[in-house]
Structure formats: structure tokens, C-alpha cells
Scaffold this motif. Sequence first.
Motif, PDB file in Angstrom:
ATOM      1  N   LEU A  55       1.018  -1.340   0.085  1.00  0.00           N
ATOM      2  CA  LEU A  55      -0.123  -0.165  -0.189  1.00  0.00           C
ATOM      3  C   LEU A  55       0.916   1.373  -0.004  1.00  0.00           C
ATOM      4  O   LEU A  55       0.661   2.258  -0.934  1.00  0.00           O
ATOM      5  CB  LEU A  55      -0.843   0.006   1.104  1.00  0.00           C
ATOM      6  N   GLN A  56       1.948   1.298   0.882  1.00  0.00           N
ATOM      7  CA  GLN A  56       2.773   2.247   1.020  1.00  0.00           C
ATOM      8  C   GLN A  56       3.367   2.799  -0.706  1.00  0.00           C
ATOM      9  O   GLN A  56       3.550   3.823  -0.992  1.00  0.00           O
ATOM     10  CB  GLN A  56       3.900   2.122   1.957  1.00  0.00           C
ATOM     11  N   ASN A  57       3.793   1.549  -0.920  1.00  0.00           N
ATOM     12  CA  ASN A  57       4.651   1.513  -2.205  1.00  0.00           C
ATOM     13  C   ASN A  57       3.762   2.185  -3.530  1.00  0.00           C
ATOM     14  O   ASN A  57       4.114   3.116  -4.226  1.00  0.00           O
ATOM     15  CB  ASN A  57       5.171   0.448  -2.727  1.00  0.00           C
ATOM     16  N   GLN A  58       2.681   1.701  -3.420  1.00  0.00           N
ATOM     17  CA  GLN A  58       1.524   2.278  -4.458  1.00  0.00           C
ATOM     18  C   GLN A  58       1.079   3.647  -4.447  1.00  0.00           C
ATOM     19  O   GLN A  58       0.917   4.477  -5.216  1.00  0.00           O
ATOM     20  CB  GLN A  58       0.552   1.235  -4.739  1.00  0.00           C
ATOM     21  N   ALA A  59       1.079   3.970  -3.158  1.00  0.00           N
ATOM     22  CA  ALA A  59       0.476   5.303  -2.741  1.00  0.00           C
ATOM     23  C   ALA A  59       1.760   6.460  -3.164  1.00  0.00           C
ATOM     24  O   ALA A  59       1.519   7.417  -3.739  1.00  0.00           O
ATOM     25  CB  ALA A  59       0.525   5.491  -1.042  1.00  0.00           C
ATOM     26  N   THR A  60       2.901   5.768  -2.994  1.00  0.00           N
ATOM     27  CA  THR A  60       4.238   6.767  -3.166  1.00  0.00           C
ATOM     28  C   THR A  60       4.132   6.883  -4.746  1.00  0.00           C
ATOM     29  O   THR A  60       4.595   7.980  -5.133  1.00  0.00           O
ATOM     30  CB  THR A  60       5.356   5.981  -2.595  1.00  0.00           C
ATOM     31  N   GLU A  61       4.254   5.752  -5.421  1.00  0.00           N
ATOM     32  CA  GLU A  61       4.201   5.793  -6.844  1.00  0.00           C
ATOM     33  C   GLU A  61       2.968   6.277  -7.750  1.00  0.00           C
ATOM     34  O   GLU A  61       3.416   6.274  -8.757  1.00  0.00           O
ATOM     35  CB  GLU A  61       4.877   4.372  -7.258  1.00  0.00           C
ATOM     36  N   GLN A  62       1.820   6.414  -6.993  1.00  0.00           N
ATOM     37  CA  GLN A  62       0.843   6.389  -7.595  1.00  0.00           C
ATOM     38  C   GLN A  62       0.394   5.456  -8.747  1.00  0.00           C
ATOM     39  O   GLN A  62      -0.170   5.933 -10.042  1.00  0.00           O
ATOM     40  CB  GLN A  62       0.694   8.006  -8.057  1.00  0.00           C
ATOM     41  N   HIS A  63       0.857   4.273  -8.644  1.00  0.00           N
ATOM     42  CA  HIS A  63       0.697   3.172  -9.607  1.00  0.00           C
ATOM     43  C   HIS A  63       0.659   1.819  -8.943  1.00  0.00           C
ATOM     44  O   HIS A  63       1.141   1.677  -7.786  1.00  0.00           O
ATOM     45  CB  HIS A  63       1.722   3.230 -10.651  1.00  0.00           C
ATOM     46  N   MET A  64      -0.298   0.936  -9.458  1.00  0.00           N
ATOM     47  CA  MET A  64      -0.337  -0.436  -8.781  1.00  0.00           C
ATOM     48  C   MET A  64      -0.333  -1.253 -10.104  1.00  0.00           C
ATOM     49  O   MET A  64      -0.956  -1.396 -10.927  1.00  0.00           O
ATOM     50  CB  MET A  64      -1.753  -0.370  -7.932  1.00  0.00           C
ATOM     51  N   PRO A  66      -4.365   2.990  -8.164  1.00  0.00           N
ATOM     52  CA  PRO A  66      -3.962   3.227  -6.821  1.00  0.00           C
ATOM     53  C   PRO A  66      -5.007   3.650  -5.872  1.00  0.00           C
ATOM     54  O   PRO A  66      -5.895   4.478  -6.561  1.00  0.00           O
ATOM     55  CB  PRO A  66      -2.757   4.305  -6.979  1.00  0.00           C
ATOM     56  N   PHE A  67      -4.948   3.578  -4.762  1.00  0.00           N
ATOM     57  CA  PHE A  67      -5.829   4.213  -3.738  1.00  0.00           C
ATOM     58  C   PHE A  67      -5.505   5.569  -3.429  1.00  0.00           C
ATOM     59  O   PHE A  67      -4.467   6.053  -3.717  1.00  0.00           O
ATOM     60  CB  PHE A  67      -5.695   3.310  -2.391  1.00  0.00           C
ATOM     61  N   GLN A  68      -6.433   6.314  -3.064  1.00  0.00           N
ATOM     62  CA  GLN A  68      -6.249   7.551  -2.439  1.00  0.00           C
ATOM     63  C   GLN A  68      -5.418   7.553  -1.409  1.00  0.00           C
ATOM     64  O   GLN A  68      -5.314   6.984  -0.398  1.00  0.00           O
ATOM     65  CB  GLN A  68      -7.500   8.344  -2.106  1.00  0.00           C
ATOM     66  N   GLN A  69      -4.227   8.659  -1.558  1.00  0.00           N
ATOM     67  CA  GLN A  69      -3.099   8.975  -0.446  1.00  0.00           C
ATOM     68  C   GLN A  69      -3.631   9.133   0.918  1.00  0.00           C
ATOM     69  O   GLN A  69      -3.187   8.314   1.771  1.00  0.00           O
ATOM     70  CB  GLN A  69      -2.217   9.891  -0.895  1.00  0.00           C
ATOM     71  N   ASN A  70      -4.889   9.711   1.026  1.00  0.00           N
ATOM     72  CA  ASN A  70      -5.393   9.748   2.557  1.00  0.00           C
ATOM     73  C   ASN A  70      -5.752   8.587   3.021  1.00  0.00           C
ATOM     74  O   ASN A  70      -5.634   8.386   4.354  1.00  0.00           O
ATOM     75  CB  ASN A  70      -6.323  11.243   2.543  1.00  0.00           C
ATOM     76  N   ASP A  71      -6.714   7.529   2.147  1.00  0.00           N
ATOM     77  CA  ASP A  71      -6.998   6.499   2.494  1.00  0.00           C
ATOM     78  C   ASP A  71      -5.974   5.427   2.966  1.00  0.00           C
ATOM     79  O   ASP A  71      -6.030   4.978   4.042  1.00  0.00           O
ATOM     80  CB  ASP A  71      -7.958   5.837   1.379  1.00  0.00           C
TER      81      ASP A  71
END
Length: 83
Positions: free
Chosen positions: A16-25, A67-72
Motif C-alpha cells: 500500500l505504501q509503495n503504490q501510494a508513493t508511486e501512484q501506480h499499482m 492506486p488508492f487515494q493517499q489519505n485512505d
Amino acid sequence: MPLSSANKIQLLKDILQNQATEQHMTIDEADQIEQLLTHLSVDASLQPGVQQTLQQIQQLHVKNTEPFQQNDVEQWLTNLSIE
């Protein structure tokens, strides 16, 4: 050797942290999230707050590769750290 629930939660948090940082999944990450959520959702030893957080992630995930929303993600990471 199978992963413990704590290991699975840590792996989920890392993804989750990785995809939030990269804005990609990637599709592989989405599949891995789905597998982790499936395994963790039947673990009766998890605290209710952790199970509720896993349900929230699962509801938004549903084979989503966006990607999930950063705040989520930040809220989930906080909630999963309380285990």
C-alpha cells in the motif's frame, strides 16, 4: 513456511505504501493485495479495528488496479499499525 498474520499485514502495508508513493499499482500487486485480504479476512485472531480496516480496503480494491487515494492509505497504515 507460511507467513504469520503479522507478516501478511506488514507485506500489505508495504504494498500500500509503495503504490501510494508511486501512484501506480501493477496487476501483480493488485493480485497480491487480494490474496492477502482473503487470507487475513478469515483470521479470527485479528483485532476488530484491524478487521474493519481490511474490509474497507477490500471494498475499495475489488480487482481495482488504480492506486488508492493517499489519505485512505495513510489512514489504513495508521489503523494497521495498531494491531
